[in-house]
Scaffold this motif. Sequence first.
Motif, PDB file in Angstrom:
ATOM      1  N   PHE A 107     -33.908  25.573  -7.575  1.00 51.47           N
ATOM      2  CA  PHE A 107     -34.943  25.951  -7.727  1.00 51.47           C
ATOM      3  C   PHE A 107     -35.665  26.209  -6.648  1.00 51.47           C
ATOM      4  O   PHE A 107     -35.601  25.129  -5.258  1.00 51.47           O
ATOM      5  CB  PHE A 107     -35.886  24.925  -8.128  1.00 51.47           C
ATOM      6  N   CYS A 108     -36.353  27.238  -6.863  1.00 48.94           N
ATOM      7  CA  CYS A 108     -37.194  27.301  -4.823  1.00 48.94           C
ATOM      8  C   CYS A 108     -38.572  27.598  -5.076  1.00 48.94           C
ATOM      9  O   CYS A 108     -39.025  27.219  -6.759  1.00 48.94           O
ATOM     10  CB  CYS A 108     -37.039  28.497  -4.718  1.00 48.94           C
ATOM     11  N   ASP A 109     -39.455  27.588  -4.730  1.00 52.98           N
ATOM     12  CA  ASP A 109     -40.821  26.743  -3.781  1.00 52.98           C
ATOM     13  C   ASP A 109     -41.476  28.203  -4.332  1.00 52.98           C
ATOM     14  O   ASP A 109     -40.845  29.814  -4.234  1.00 52.98           O
ATOM     15  CB  ASP A 109     -41.025  26.655  -2.650  1.00 52.98           C
ATOM     16  N   VAL A 110     -42.587  28.160  -4.647  1.00 48.65           N
ATOM     17  CA  VAL A 110     -42.832  29.203  -4.578  1.00 48.65           C
ATOM     18  C   VAL A 110     -44.385  29.752  -3.286  1.00 48.65           C
ATOM     19  O   VAL A 110     -44.362  28.610  -2.733  1.00 48.65           O
ATOM     20  CB  VAL A 110     -44.543  29.781  -5.994  1.00 48.65           C
ATOM     21  N   ASP A 111     -45.321  31.290  -3.321  1.00 41.61           N
ATOM     22  CA  ASP A 111     -45.862  30.757  -2.956  1.00 41.61           C
ATOM     23  C   ASP A 111     -47.542  30.786  -3.336  1.00 41.61           C
ATOM     24  O   ASP A 111     -48.070  31.079  -4.375  1.00 41.61           O
ATOM     25  CB  ASP A 111     -46.012  32.839  -1.948  1.00 41.61           C
ATOM     26  N   PRO A 112     -47.796  30.118  -2.158  1.00 39.01           N
ATOM     27  CA  PRO A 112     -49.969  29.050  -3.234  1.00 39.01           C
ATOM     28  C   PRO A 112     -50.534  30.582  -3.659  1.00 39.01           C
ATOM     29  O   PRO A 112     -51.516  30.034  -4.266  1.00 39.01           O
ATOM     30  CB  PRO A 112     -50.084  28.780  -1.506  1.00 39.01           C
ATOM     31  N   GLU A 113     -50.742  31.519  -2.428  1.00 37.89           N
ATOM     32  CA  GLU A 113     -51.499  32.535  -3.388  1.00 37.89           C
ATOM     33  C   GLU A 113     -51.223  33.601  -4.021  1.00 37.89           C
ATOM     34  O   GLU A 113     -51.647  33.218  -5.006  1.00 37.89           O
ATOM     35  CB  GLU A 113     -51.908  33.459  -1.549  1.00 37.89           C
ATOM     36  N   THR A 114     -49.823  33.930  -4.107  1.00 36.81           N
ATOM     37  CA  THR A 114     -49.171  34.906  -5.324  1.00 36.81           C
ATOM     38  C   THR A 114     -48.808  33.694  -6.092  1.00 36.81           C
ATOM     39  O   THR A 114     -48.362  34.298  -7.582  1.00 36.81           O
ATOM     40  CB  THR A 114     -48.079  36.009  -4.924  1.00 36.81           C
ATOM     41  N   LEU A 346     -49.561  23.351  -7.755  1.00 38.75           N
ATOM     42  CA  LEU A 346     -49.915  24.233  -8.361  1.00 38.75           C
ATOM     43  C   LEU A 346     -49.510  23.945 -10.074  1.00 38.75           C
ATOM     44  O   LEU A 346     -50.775  23.822 -10.220  1.00 38.75           O
ATOM     45  CB  LEU A 346     -49.546  25.927  -8.795  1.00 38.75           C
ATOM     46  N   CYS A 347     -49.079  22.813  -9.895  1.00 33.98           N
ATOM     47  CA  CYS A 347     -48.871  22.240 -11.605  1.00 33.98           C
ATOM     48  C   CYS A 347     -49.865  21.399 -12.322  1.00 33.98           C
ATOM     49  O   CYS A 347     -50.660  20.914 -12.800  1.00 33.98           O
ATOM     50  CB  CYS A 347     -47.022  22.057 -11.020  1.00 33.98           C
ATOM     51  N   GLY A 348     -50.546  20.375 -10.521  1.00 30.19           N
ATOM     52  CA  GLY A 348     -51.638  19.181 -10.545  1.00 30.19           C
ATOM     53  C   GLY A 348     -53.009  20.136 -10.980  1.00 30.19           C
ATOM     54  O   GLY A 348     -53.867  19.526 -10.853  1.00 30.19           O
ATOM     55  N   ARG A 349     -53.269  22.076 -10.497  1.00 30.84           N
ATOM     56  CA  ARG A 349     -54.281  21.456 -10.089  1.00 30.84           C
ATOM     57  C   ARG A 349     -54.492  23.066 -11.483  1.00 30.84           C
ATOM     58  O   ARG A 349     -56.039  23.650 -11.539  1.00 30.84           O
ATOM     59  CB  ARG A 349     -54.168  22.620  -8.755  1.00 30.84           C
ATOM     60  N   LEU A 350     -53.488  23.627 -11.716  1.00 32.35           N
ATOM     61  CA  LEU A 350     -53.993  25.470 -12.302  1.00 32.35           C
ATOM     62  C   LEU A 350     -54.744  24.993 -13.929  1.00 32.35           C
ATOM     63  O   LEU A 350     -53.844  23.722 -15.292  1.00 32.35           O
ATOM     64  CB  LEU A 350     -53.220  26.688 -12.410  1.00 32.35           C
ATOM     65  N   LEU A 351     -55.566  26.082 -14.624  1.00 33.10           N
ATOM     66  CA  LEU A 351     -55.487  25.752 -16.157  1.00 33.10           C
ATOM     67  C   LEU A 351     -55.898  27.040 -16.560  1.00 33.10           C
ATOM     68  O   LEU A 351     -56.561  27.332 -15.829  1.00 33.10           O
ATOM     69  CB  LEU A 351     -56.805  24.970 -16.579  1.00 33.10           C
TER      70      LEU A 351
END
Length: 382
Positions: A107-114, A346-351
């Motif tokens: 498992f790899c992290d993501v770019d916070p903007e894209t 992102l998992c905690g902030r996106l809807l």
Amino acid sequence: MTRHTPHFSRQLHVGCPNIGNREQLLARIEDILDRRWLTNHGPYVQAFEERLCSYLGVKHCIAVCNATVGLEIAVRGLGLGGEVIVPSFTFPATAHALAWQGITPMFCDVDPETHNIDPEQVERLISPRTTGILGVHVWGNACDTESLADIAARKGLRLLYDAAHALGCGHGGQMIGNFGDAEVFSFHATKFVNSGEGGAIVTNDDELADTFRRLRSFGIENGDVVDVGVNGKMNELSGAMGLTSLESCAAFIDRNRSNYLAYQSALAGVPGLRLFTPRTTVHNFQYVVVEVDHRQAGLSRDHLVDLLHAENVLAKKYFSPGCHRMEPYQRLSGVASRSLPHTENLCGRLLQLPTGSAIDADDVRQIGDLLRGMTAKMRRAA
Ligand SMILES: Cc1ncc(COP(=O)(O)O)c(C=O)c1O
């Protein structure tokens, strides 16, 4: 106690299925029944595959029963094994397609903007056991395909894309479907072009296409079983539905785009709510993604989703939790301690908010008013 009356009298779903030309679909179903050709590469599946090839500008399309099986076939056909680098910020099917084949998802992290897999992190995760990279074009936004192709070429790795969200999206003058060794689309009912259940593997590689076709159909080639395959075939009813849906693709995108623009105005200036902007120039706008800043908005993402549900706005929390926090993957060695800060954030902030042909600009305006009111009330109370 008085009972709360939801603002909307009907439920507004994320991924409420788009239905294309109903008469055309029903006529095609009649035709299928008349022919009594229900599956095994019938004319509607063939027509759907051909139409997808010309729409995407890609050489081969292999329609399958769903994208999860499509990913499994692609993973196997590409000869992946050992470890494959994949984002944790995705639908579990992406990781399952690897684990189901006995492959370790790294498992790899993501770019916070894209919100897409971060090539720098990919490079750090490469080990002698790595055989490939499985990128996901999250929300239809193209991955950094140039950097990933460069890494794959330098390190001798296979490059596969989960394009489940990305039909109708383009990048660098090409449609998604033309990147990496192969890409896999989903036509699940919740996708803006759908076949009820369904998917497609696309590739520009002749040899891979033959392999994927063989694996889709029990490993049979020219009547002989030459491989261990699976039954991944799309049936004719789904083929007809996919074809009919694809014919309305431009109209679906127009509606998604106008809803997206309506959300842009409706949410302008609401503190703590940021609408995700796609970077991909040609886009399907099928996901309306909002990032919630708890401090500025006055309430958390989870609280906001609960309040929206009470008003019959059935917002989603994709993807929460990330795959690395899911039971089957947490047990893998090294996963529990791996730090994926952008994914966690992102998992905690996106809807995600409803869009598609079941929603119009007036619905969007009302959802915007609700969100404005909810956040203002919470900030006043704080
Ligand atoms: C990113 C992603 N990958 C794969 C899938 C699985 O697609 P399917 O339901 O067609 O198997 C989904 C489904 O929503 C998805 O969102």
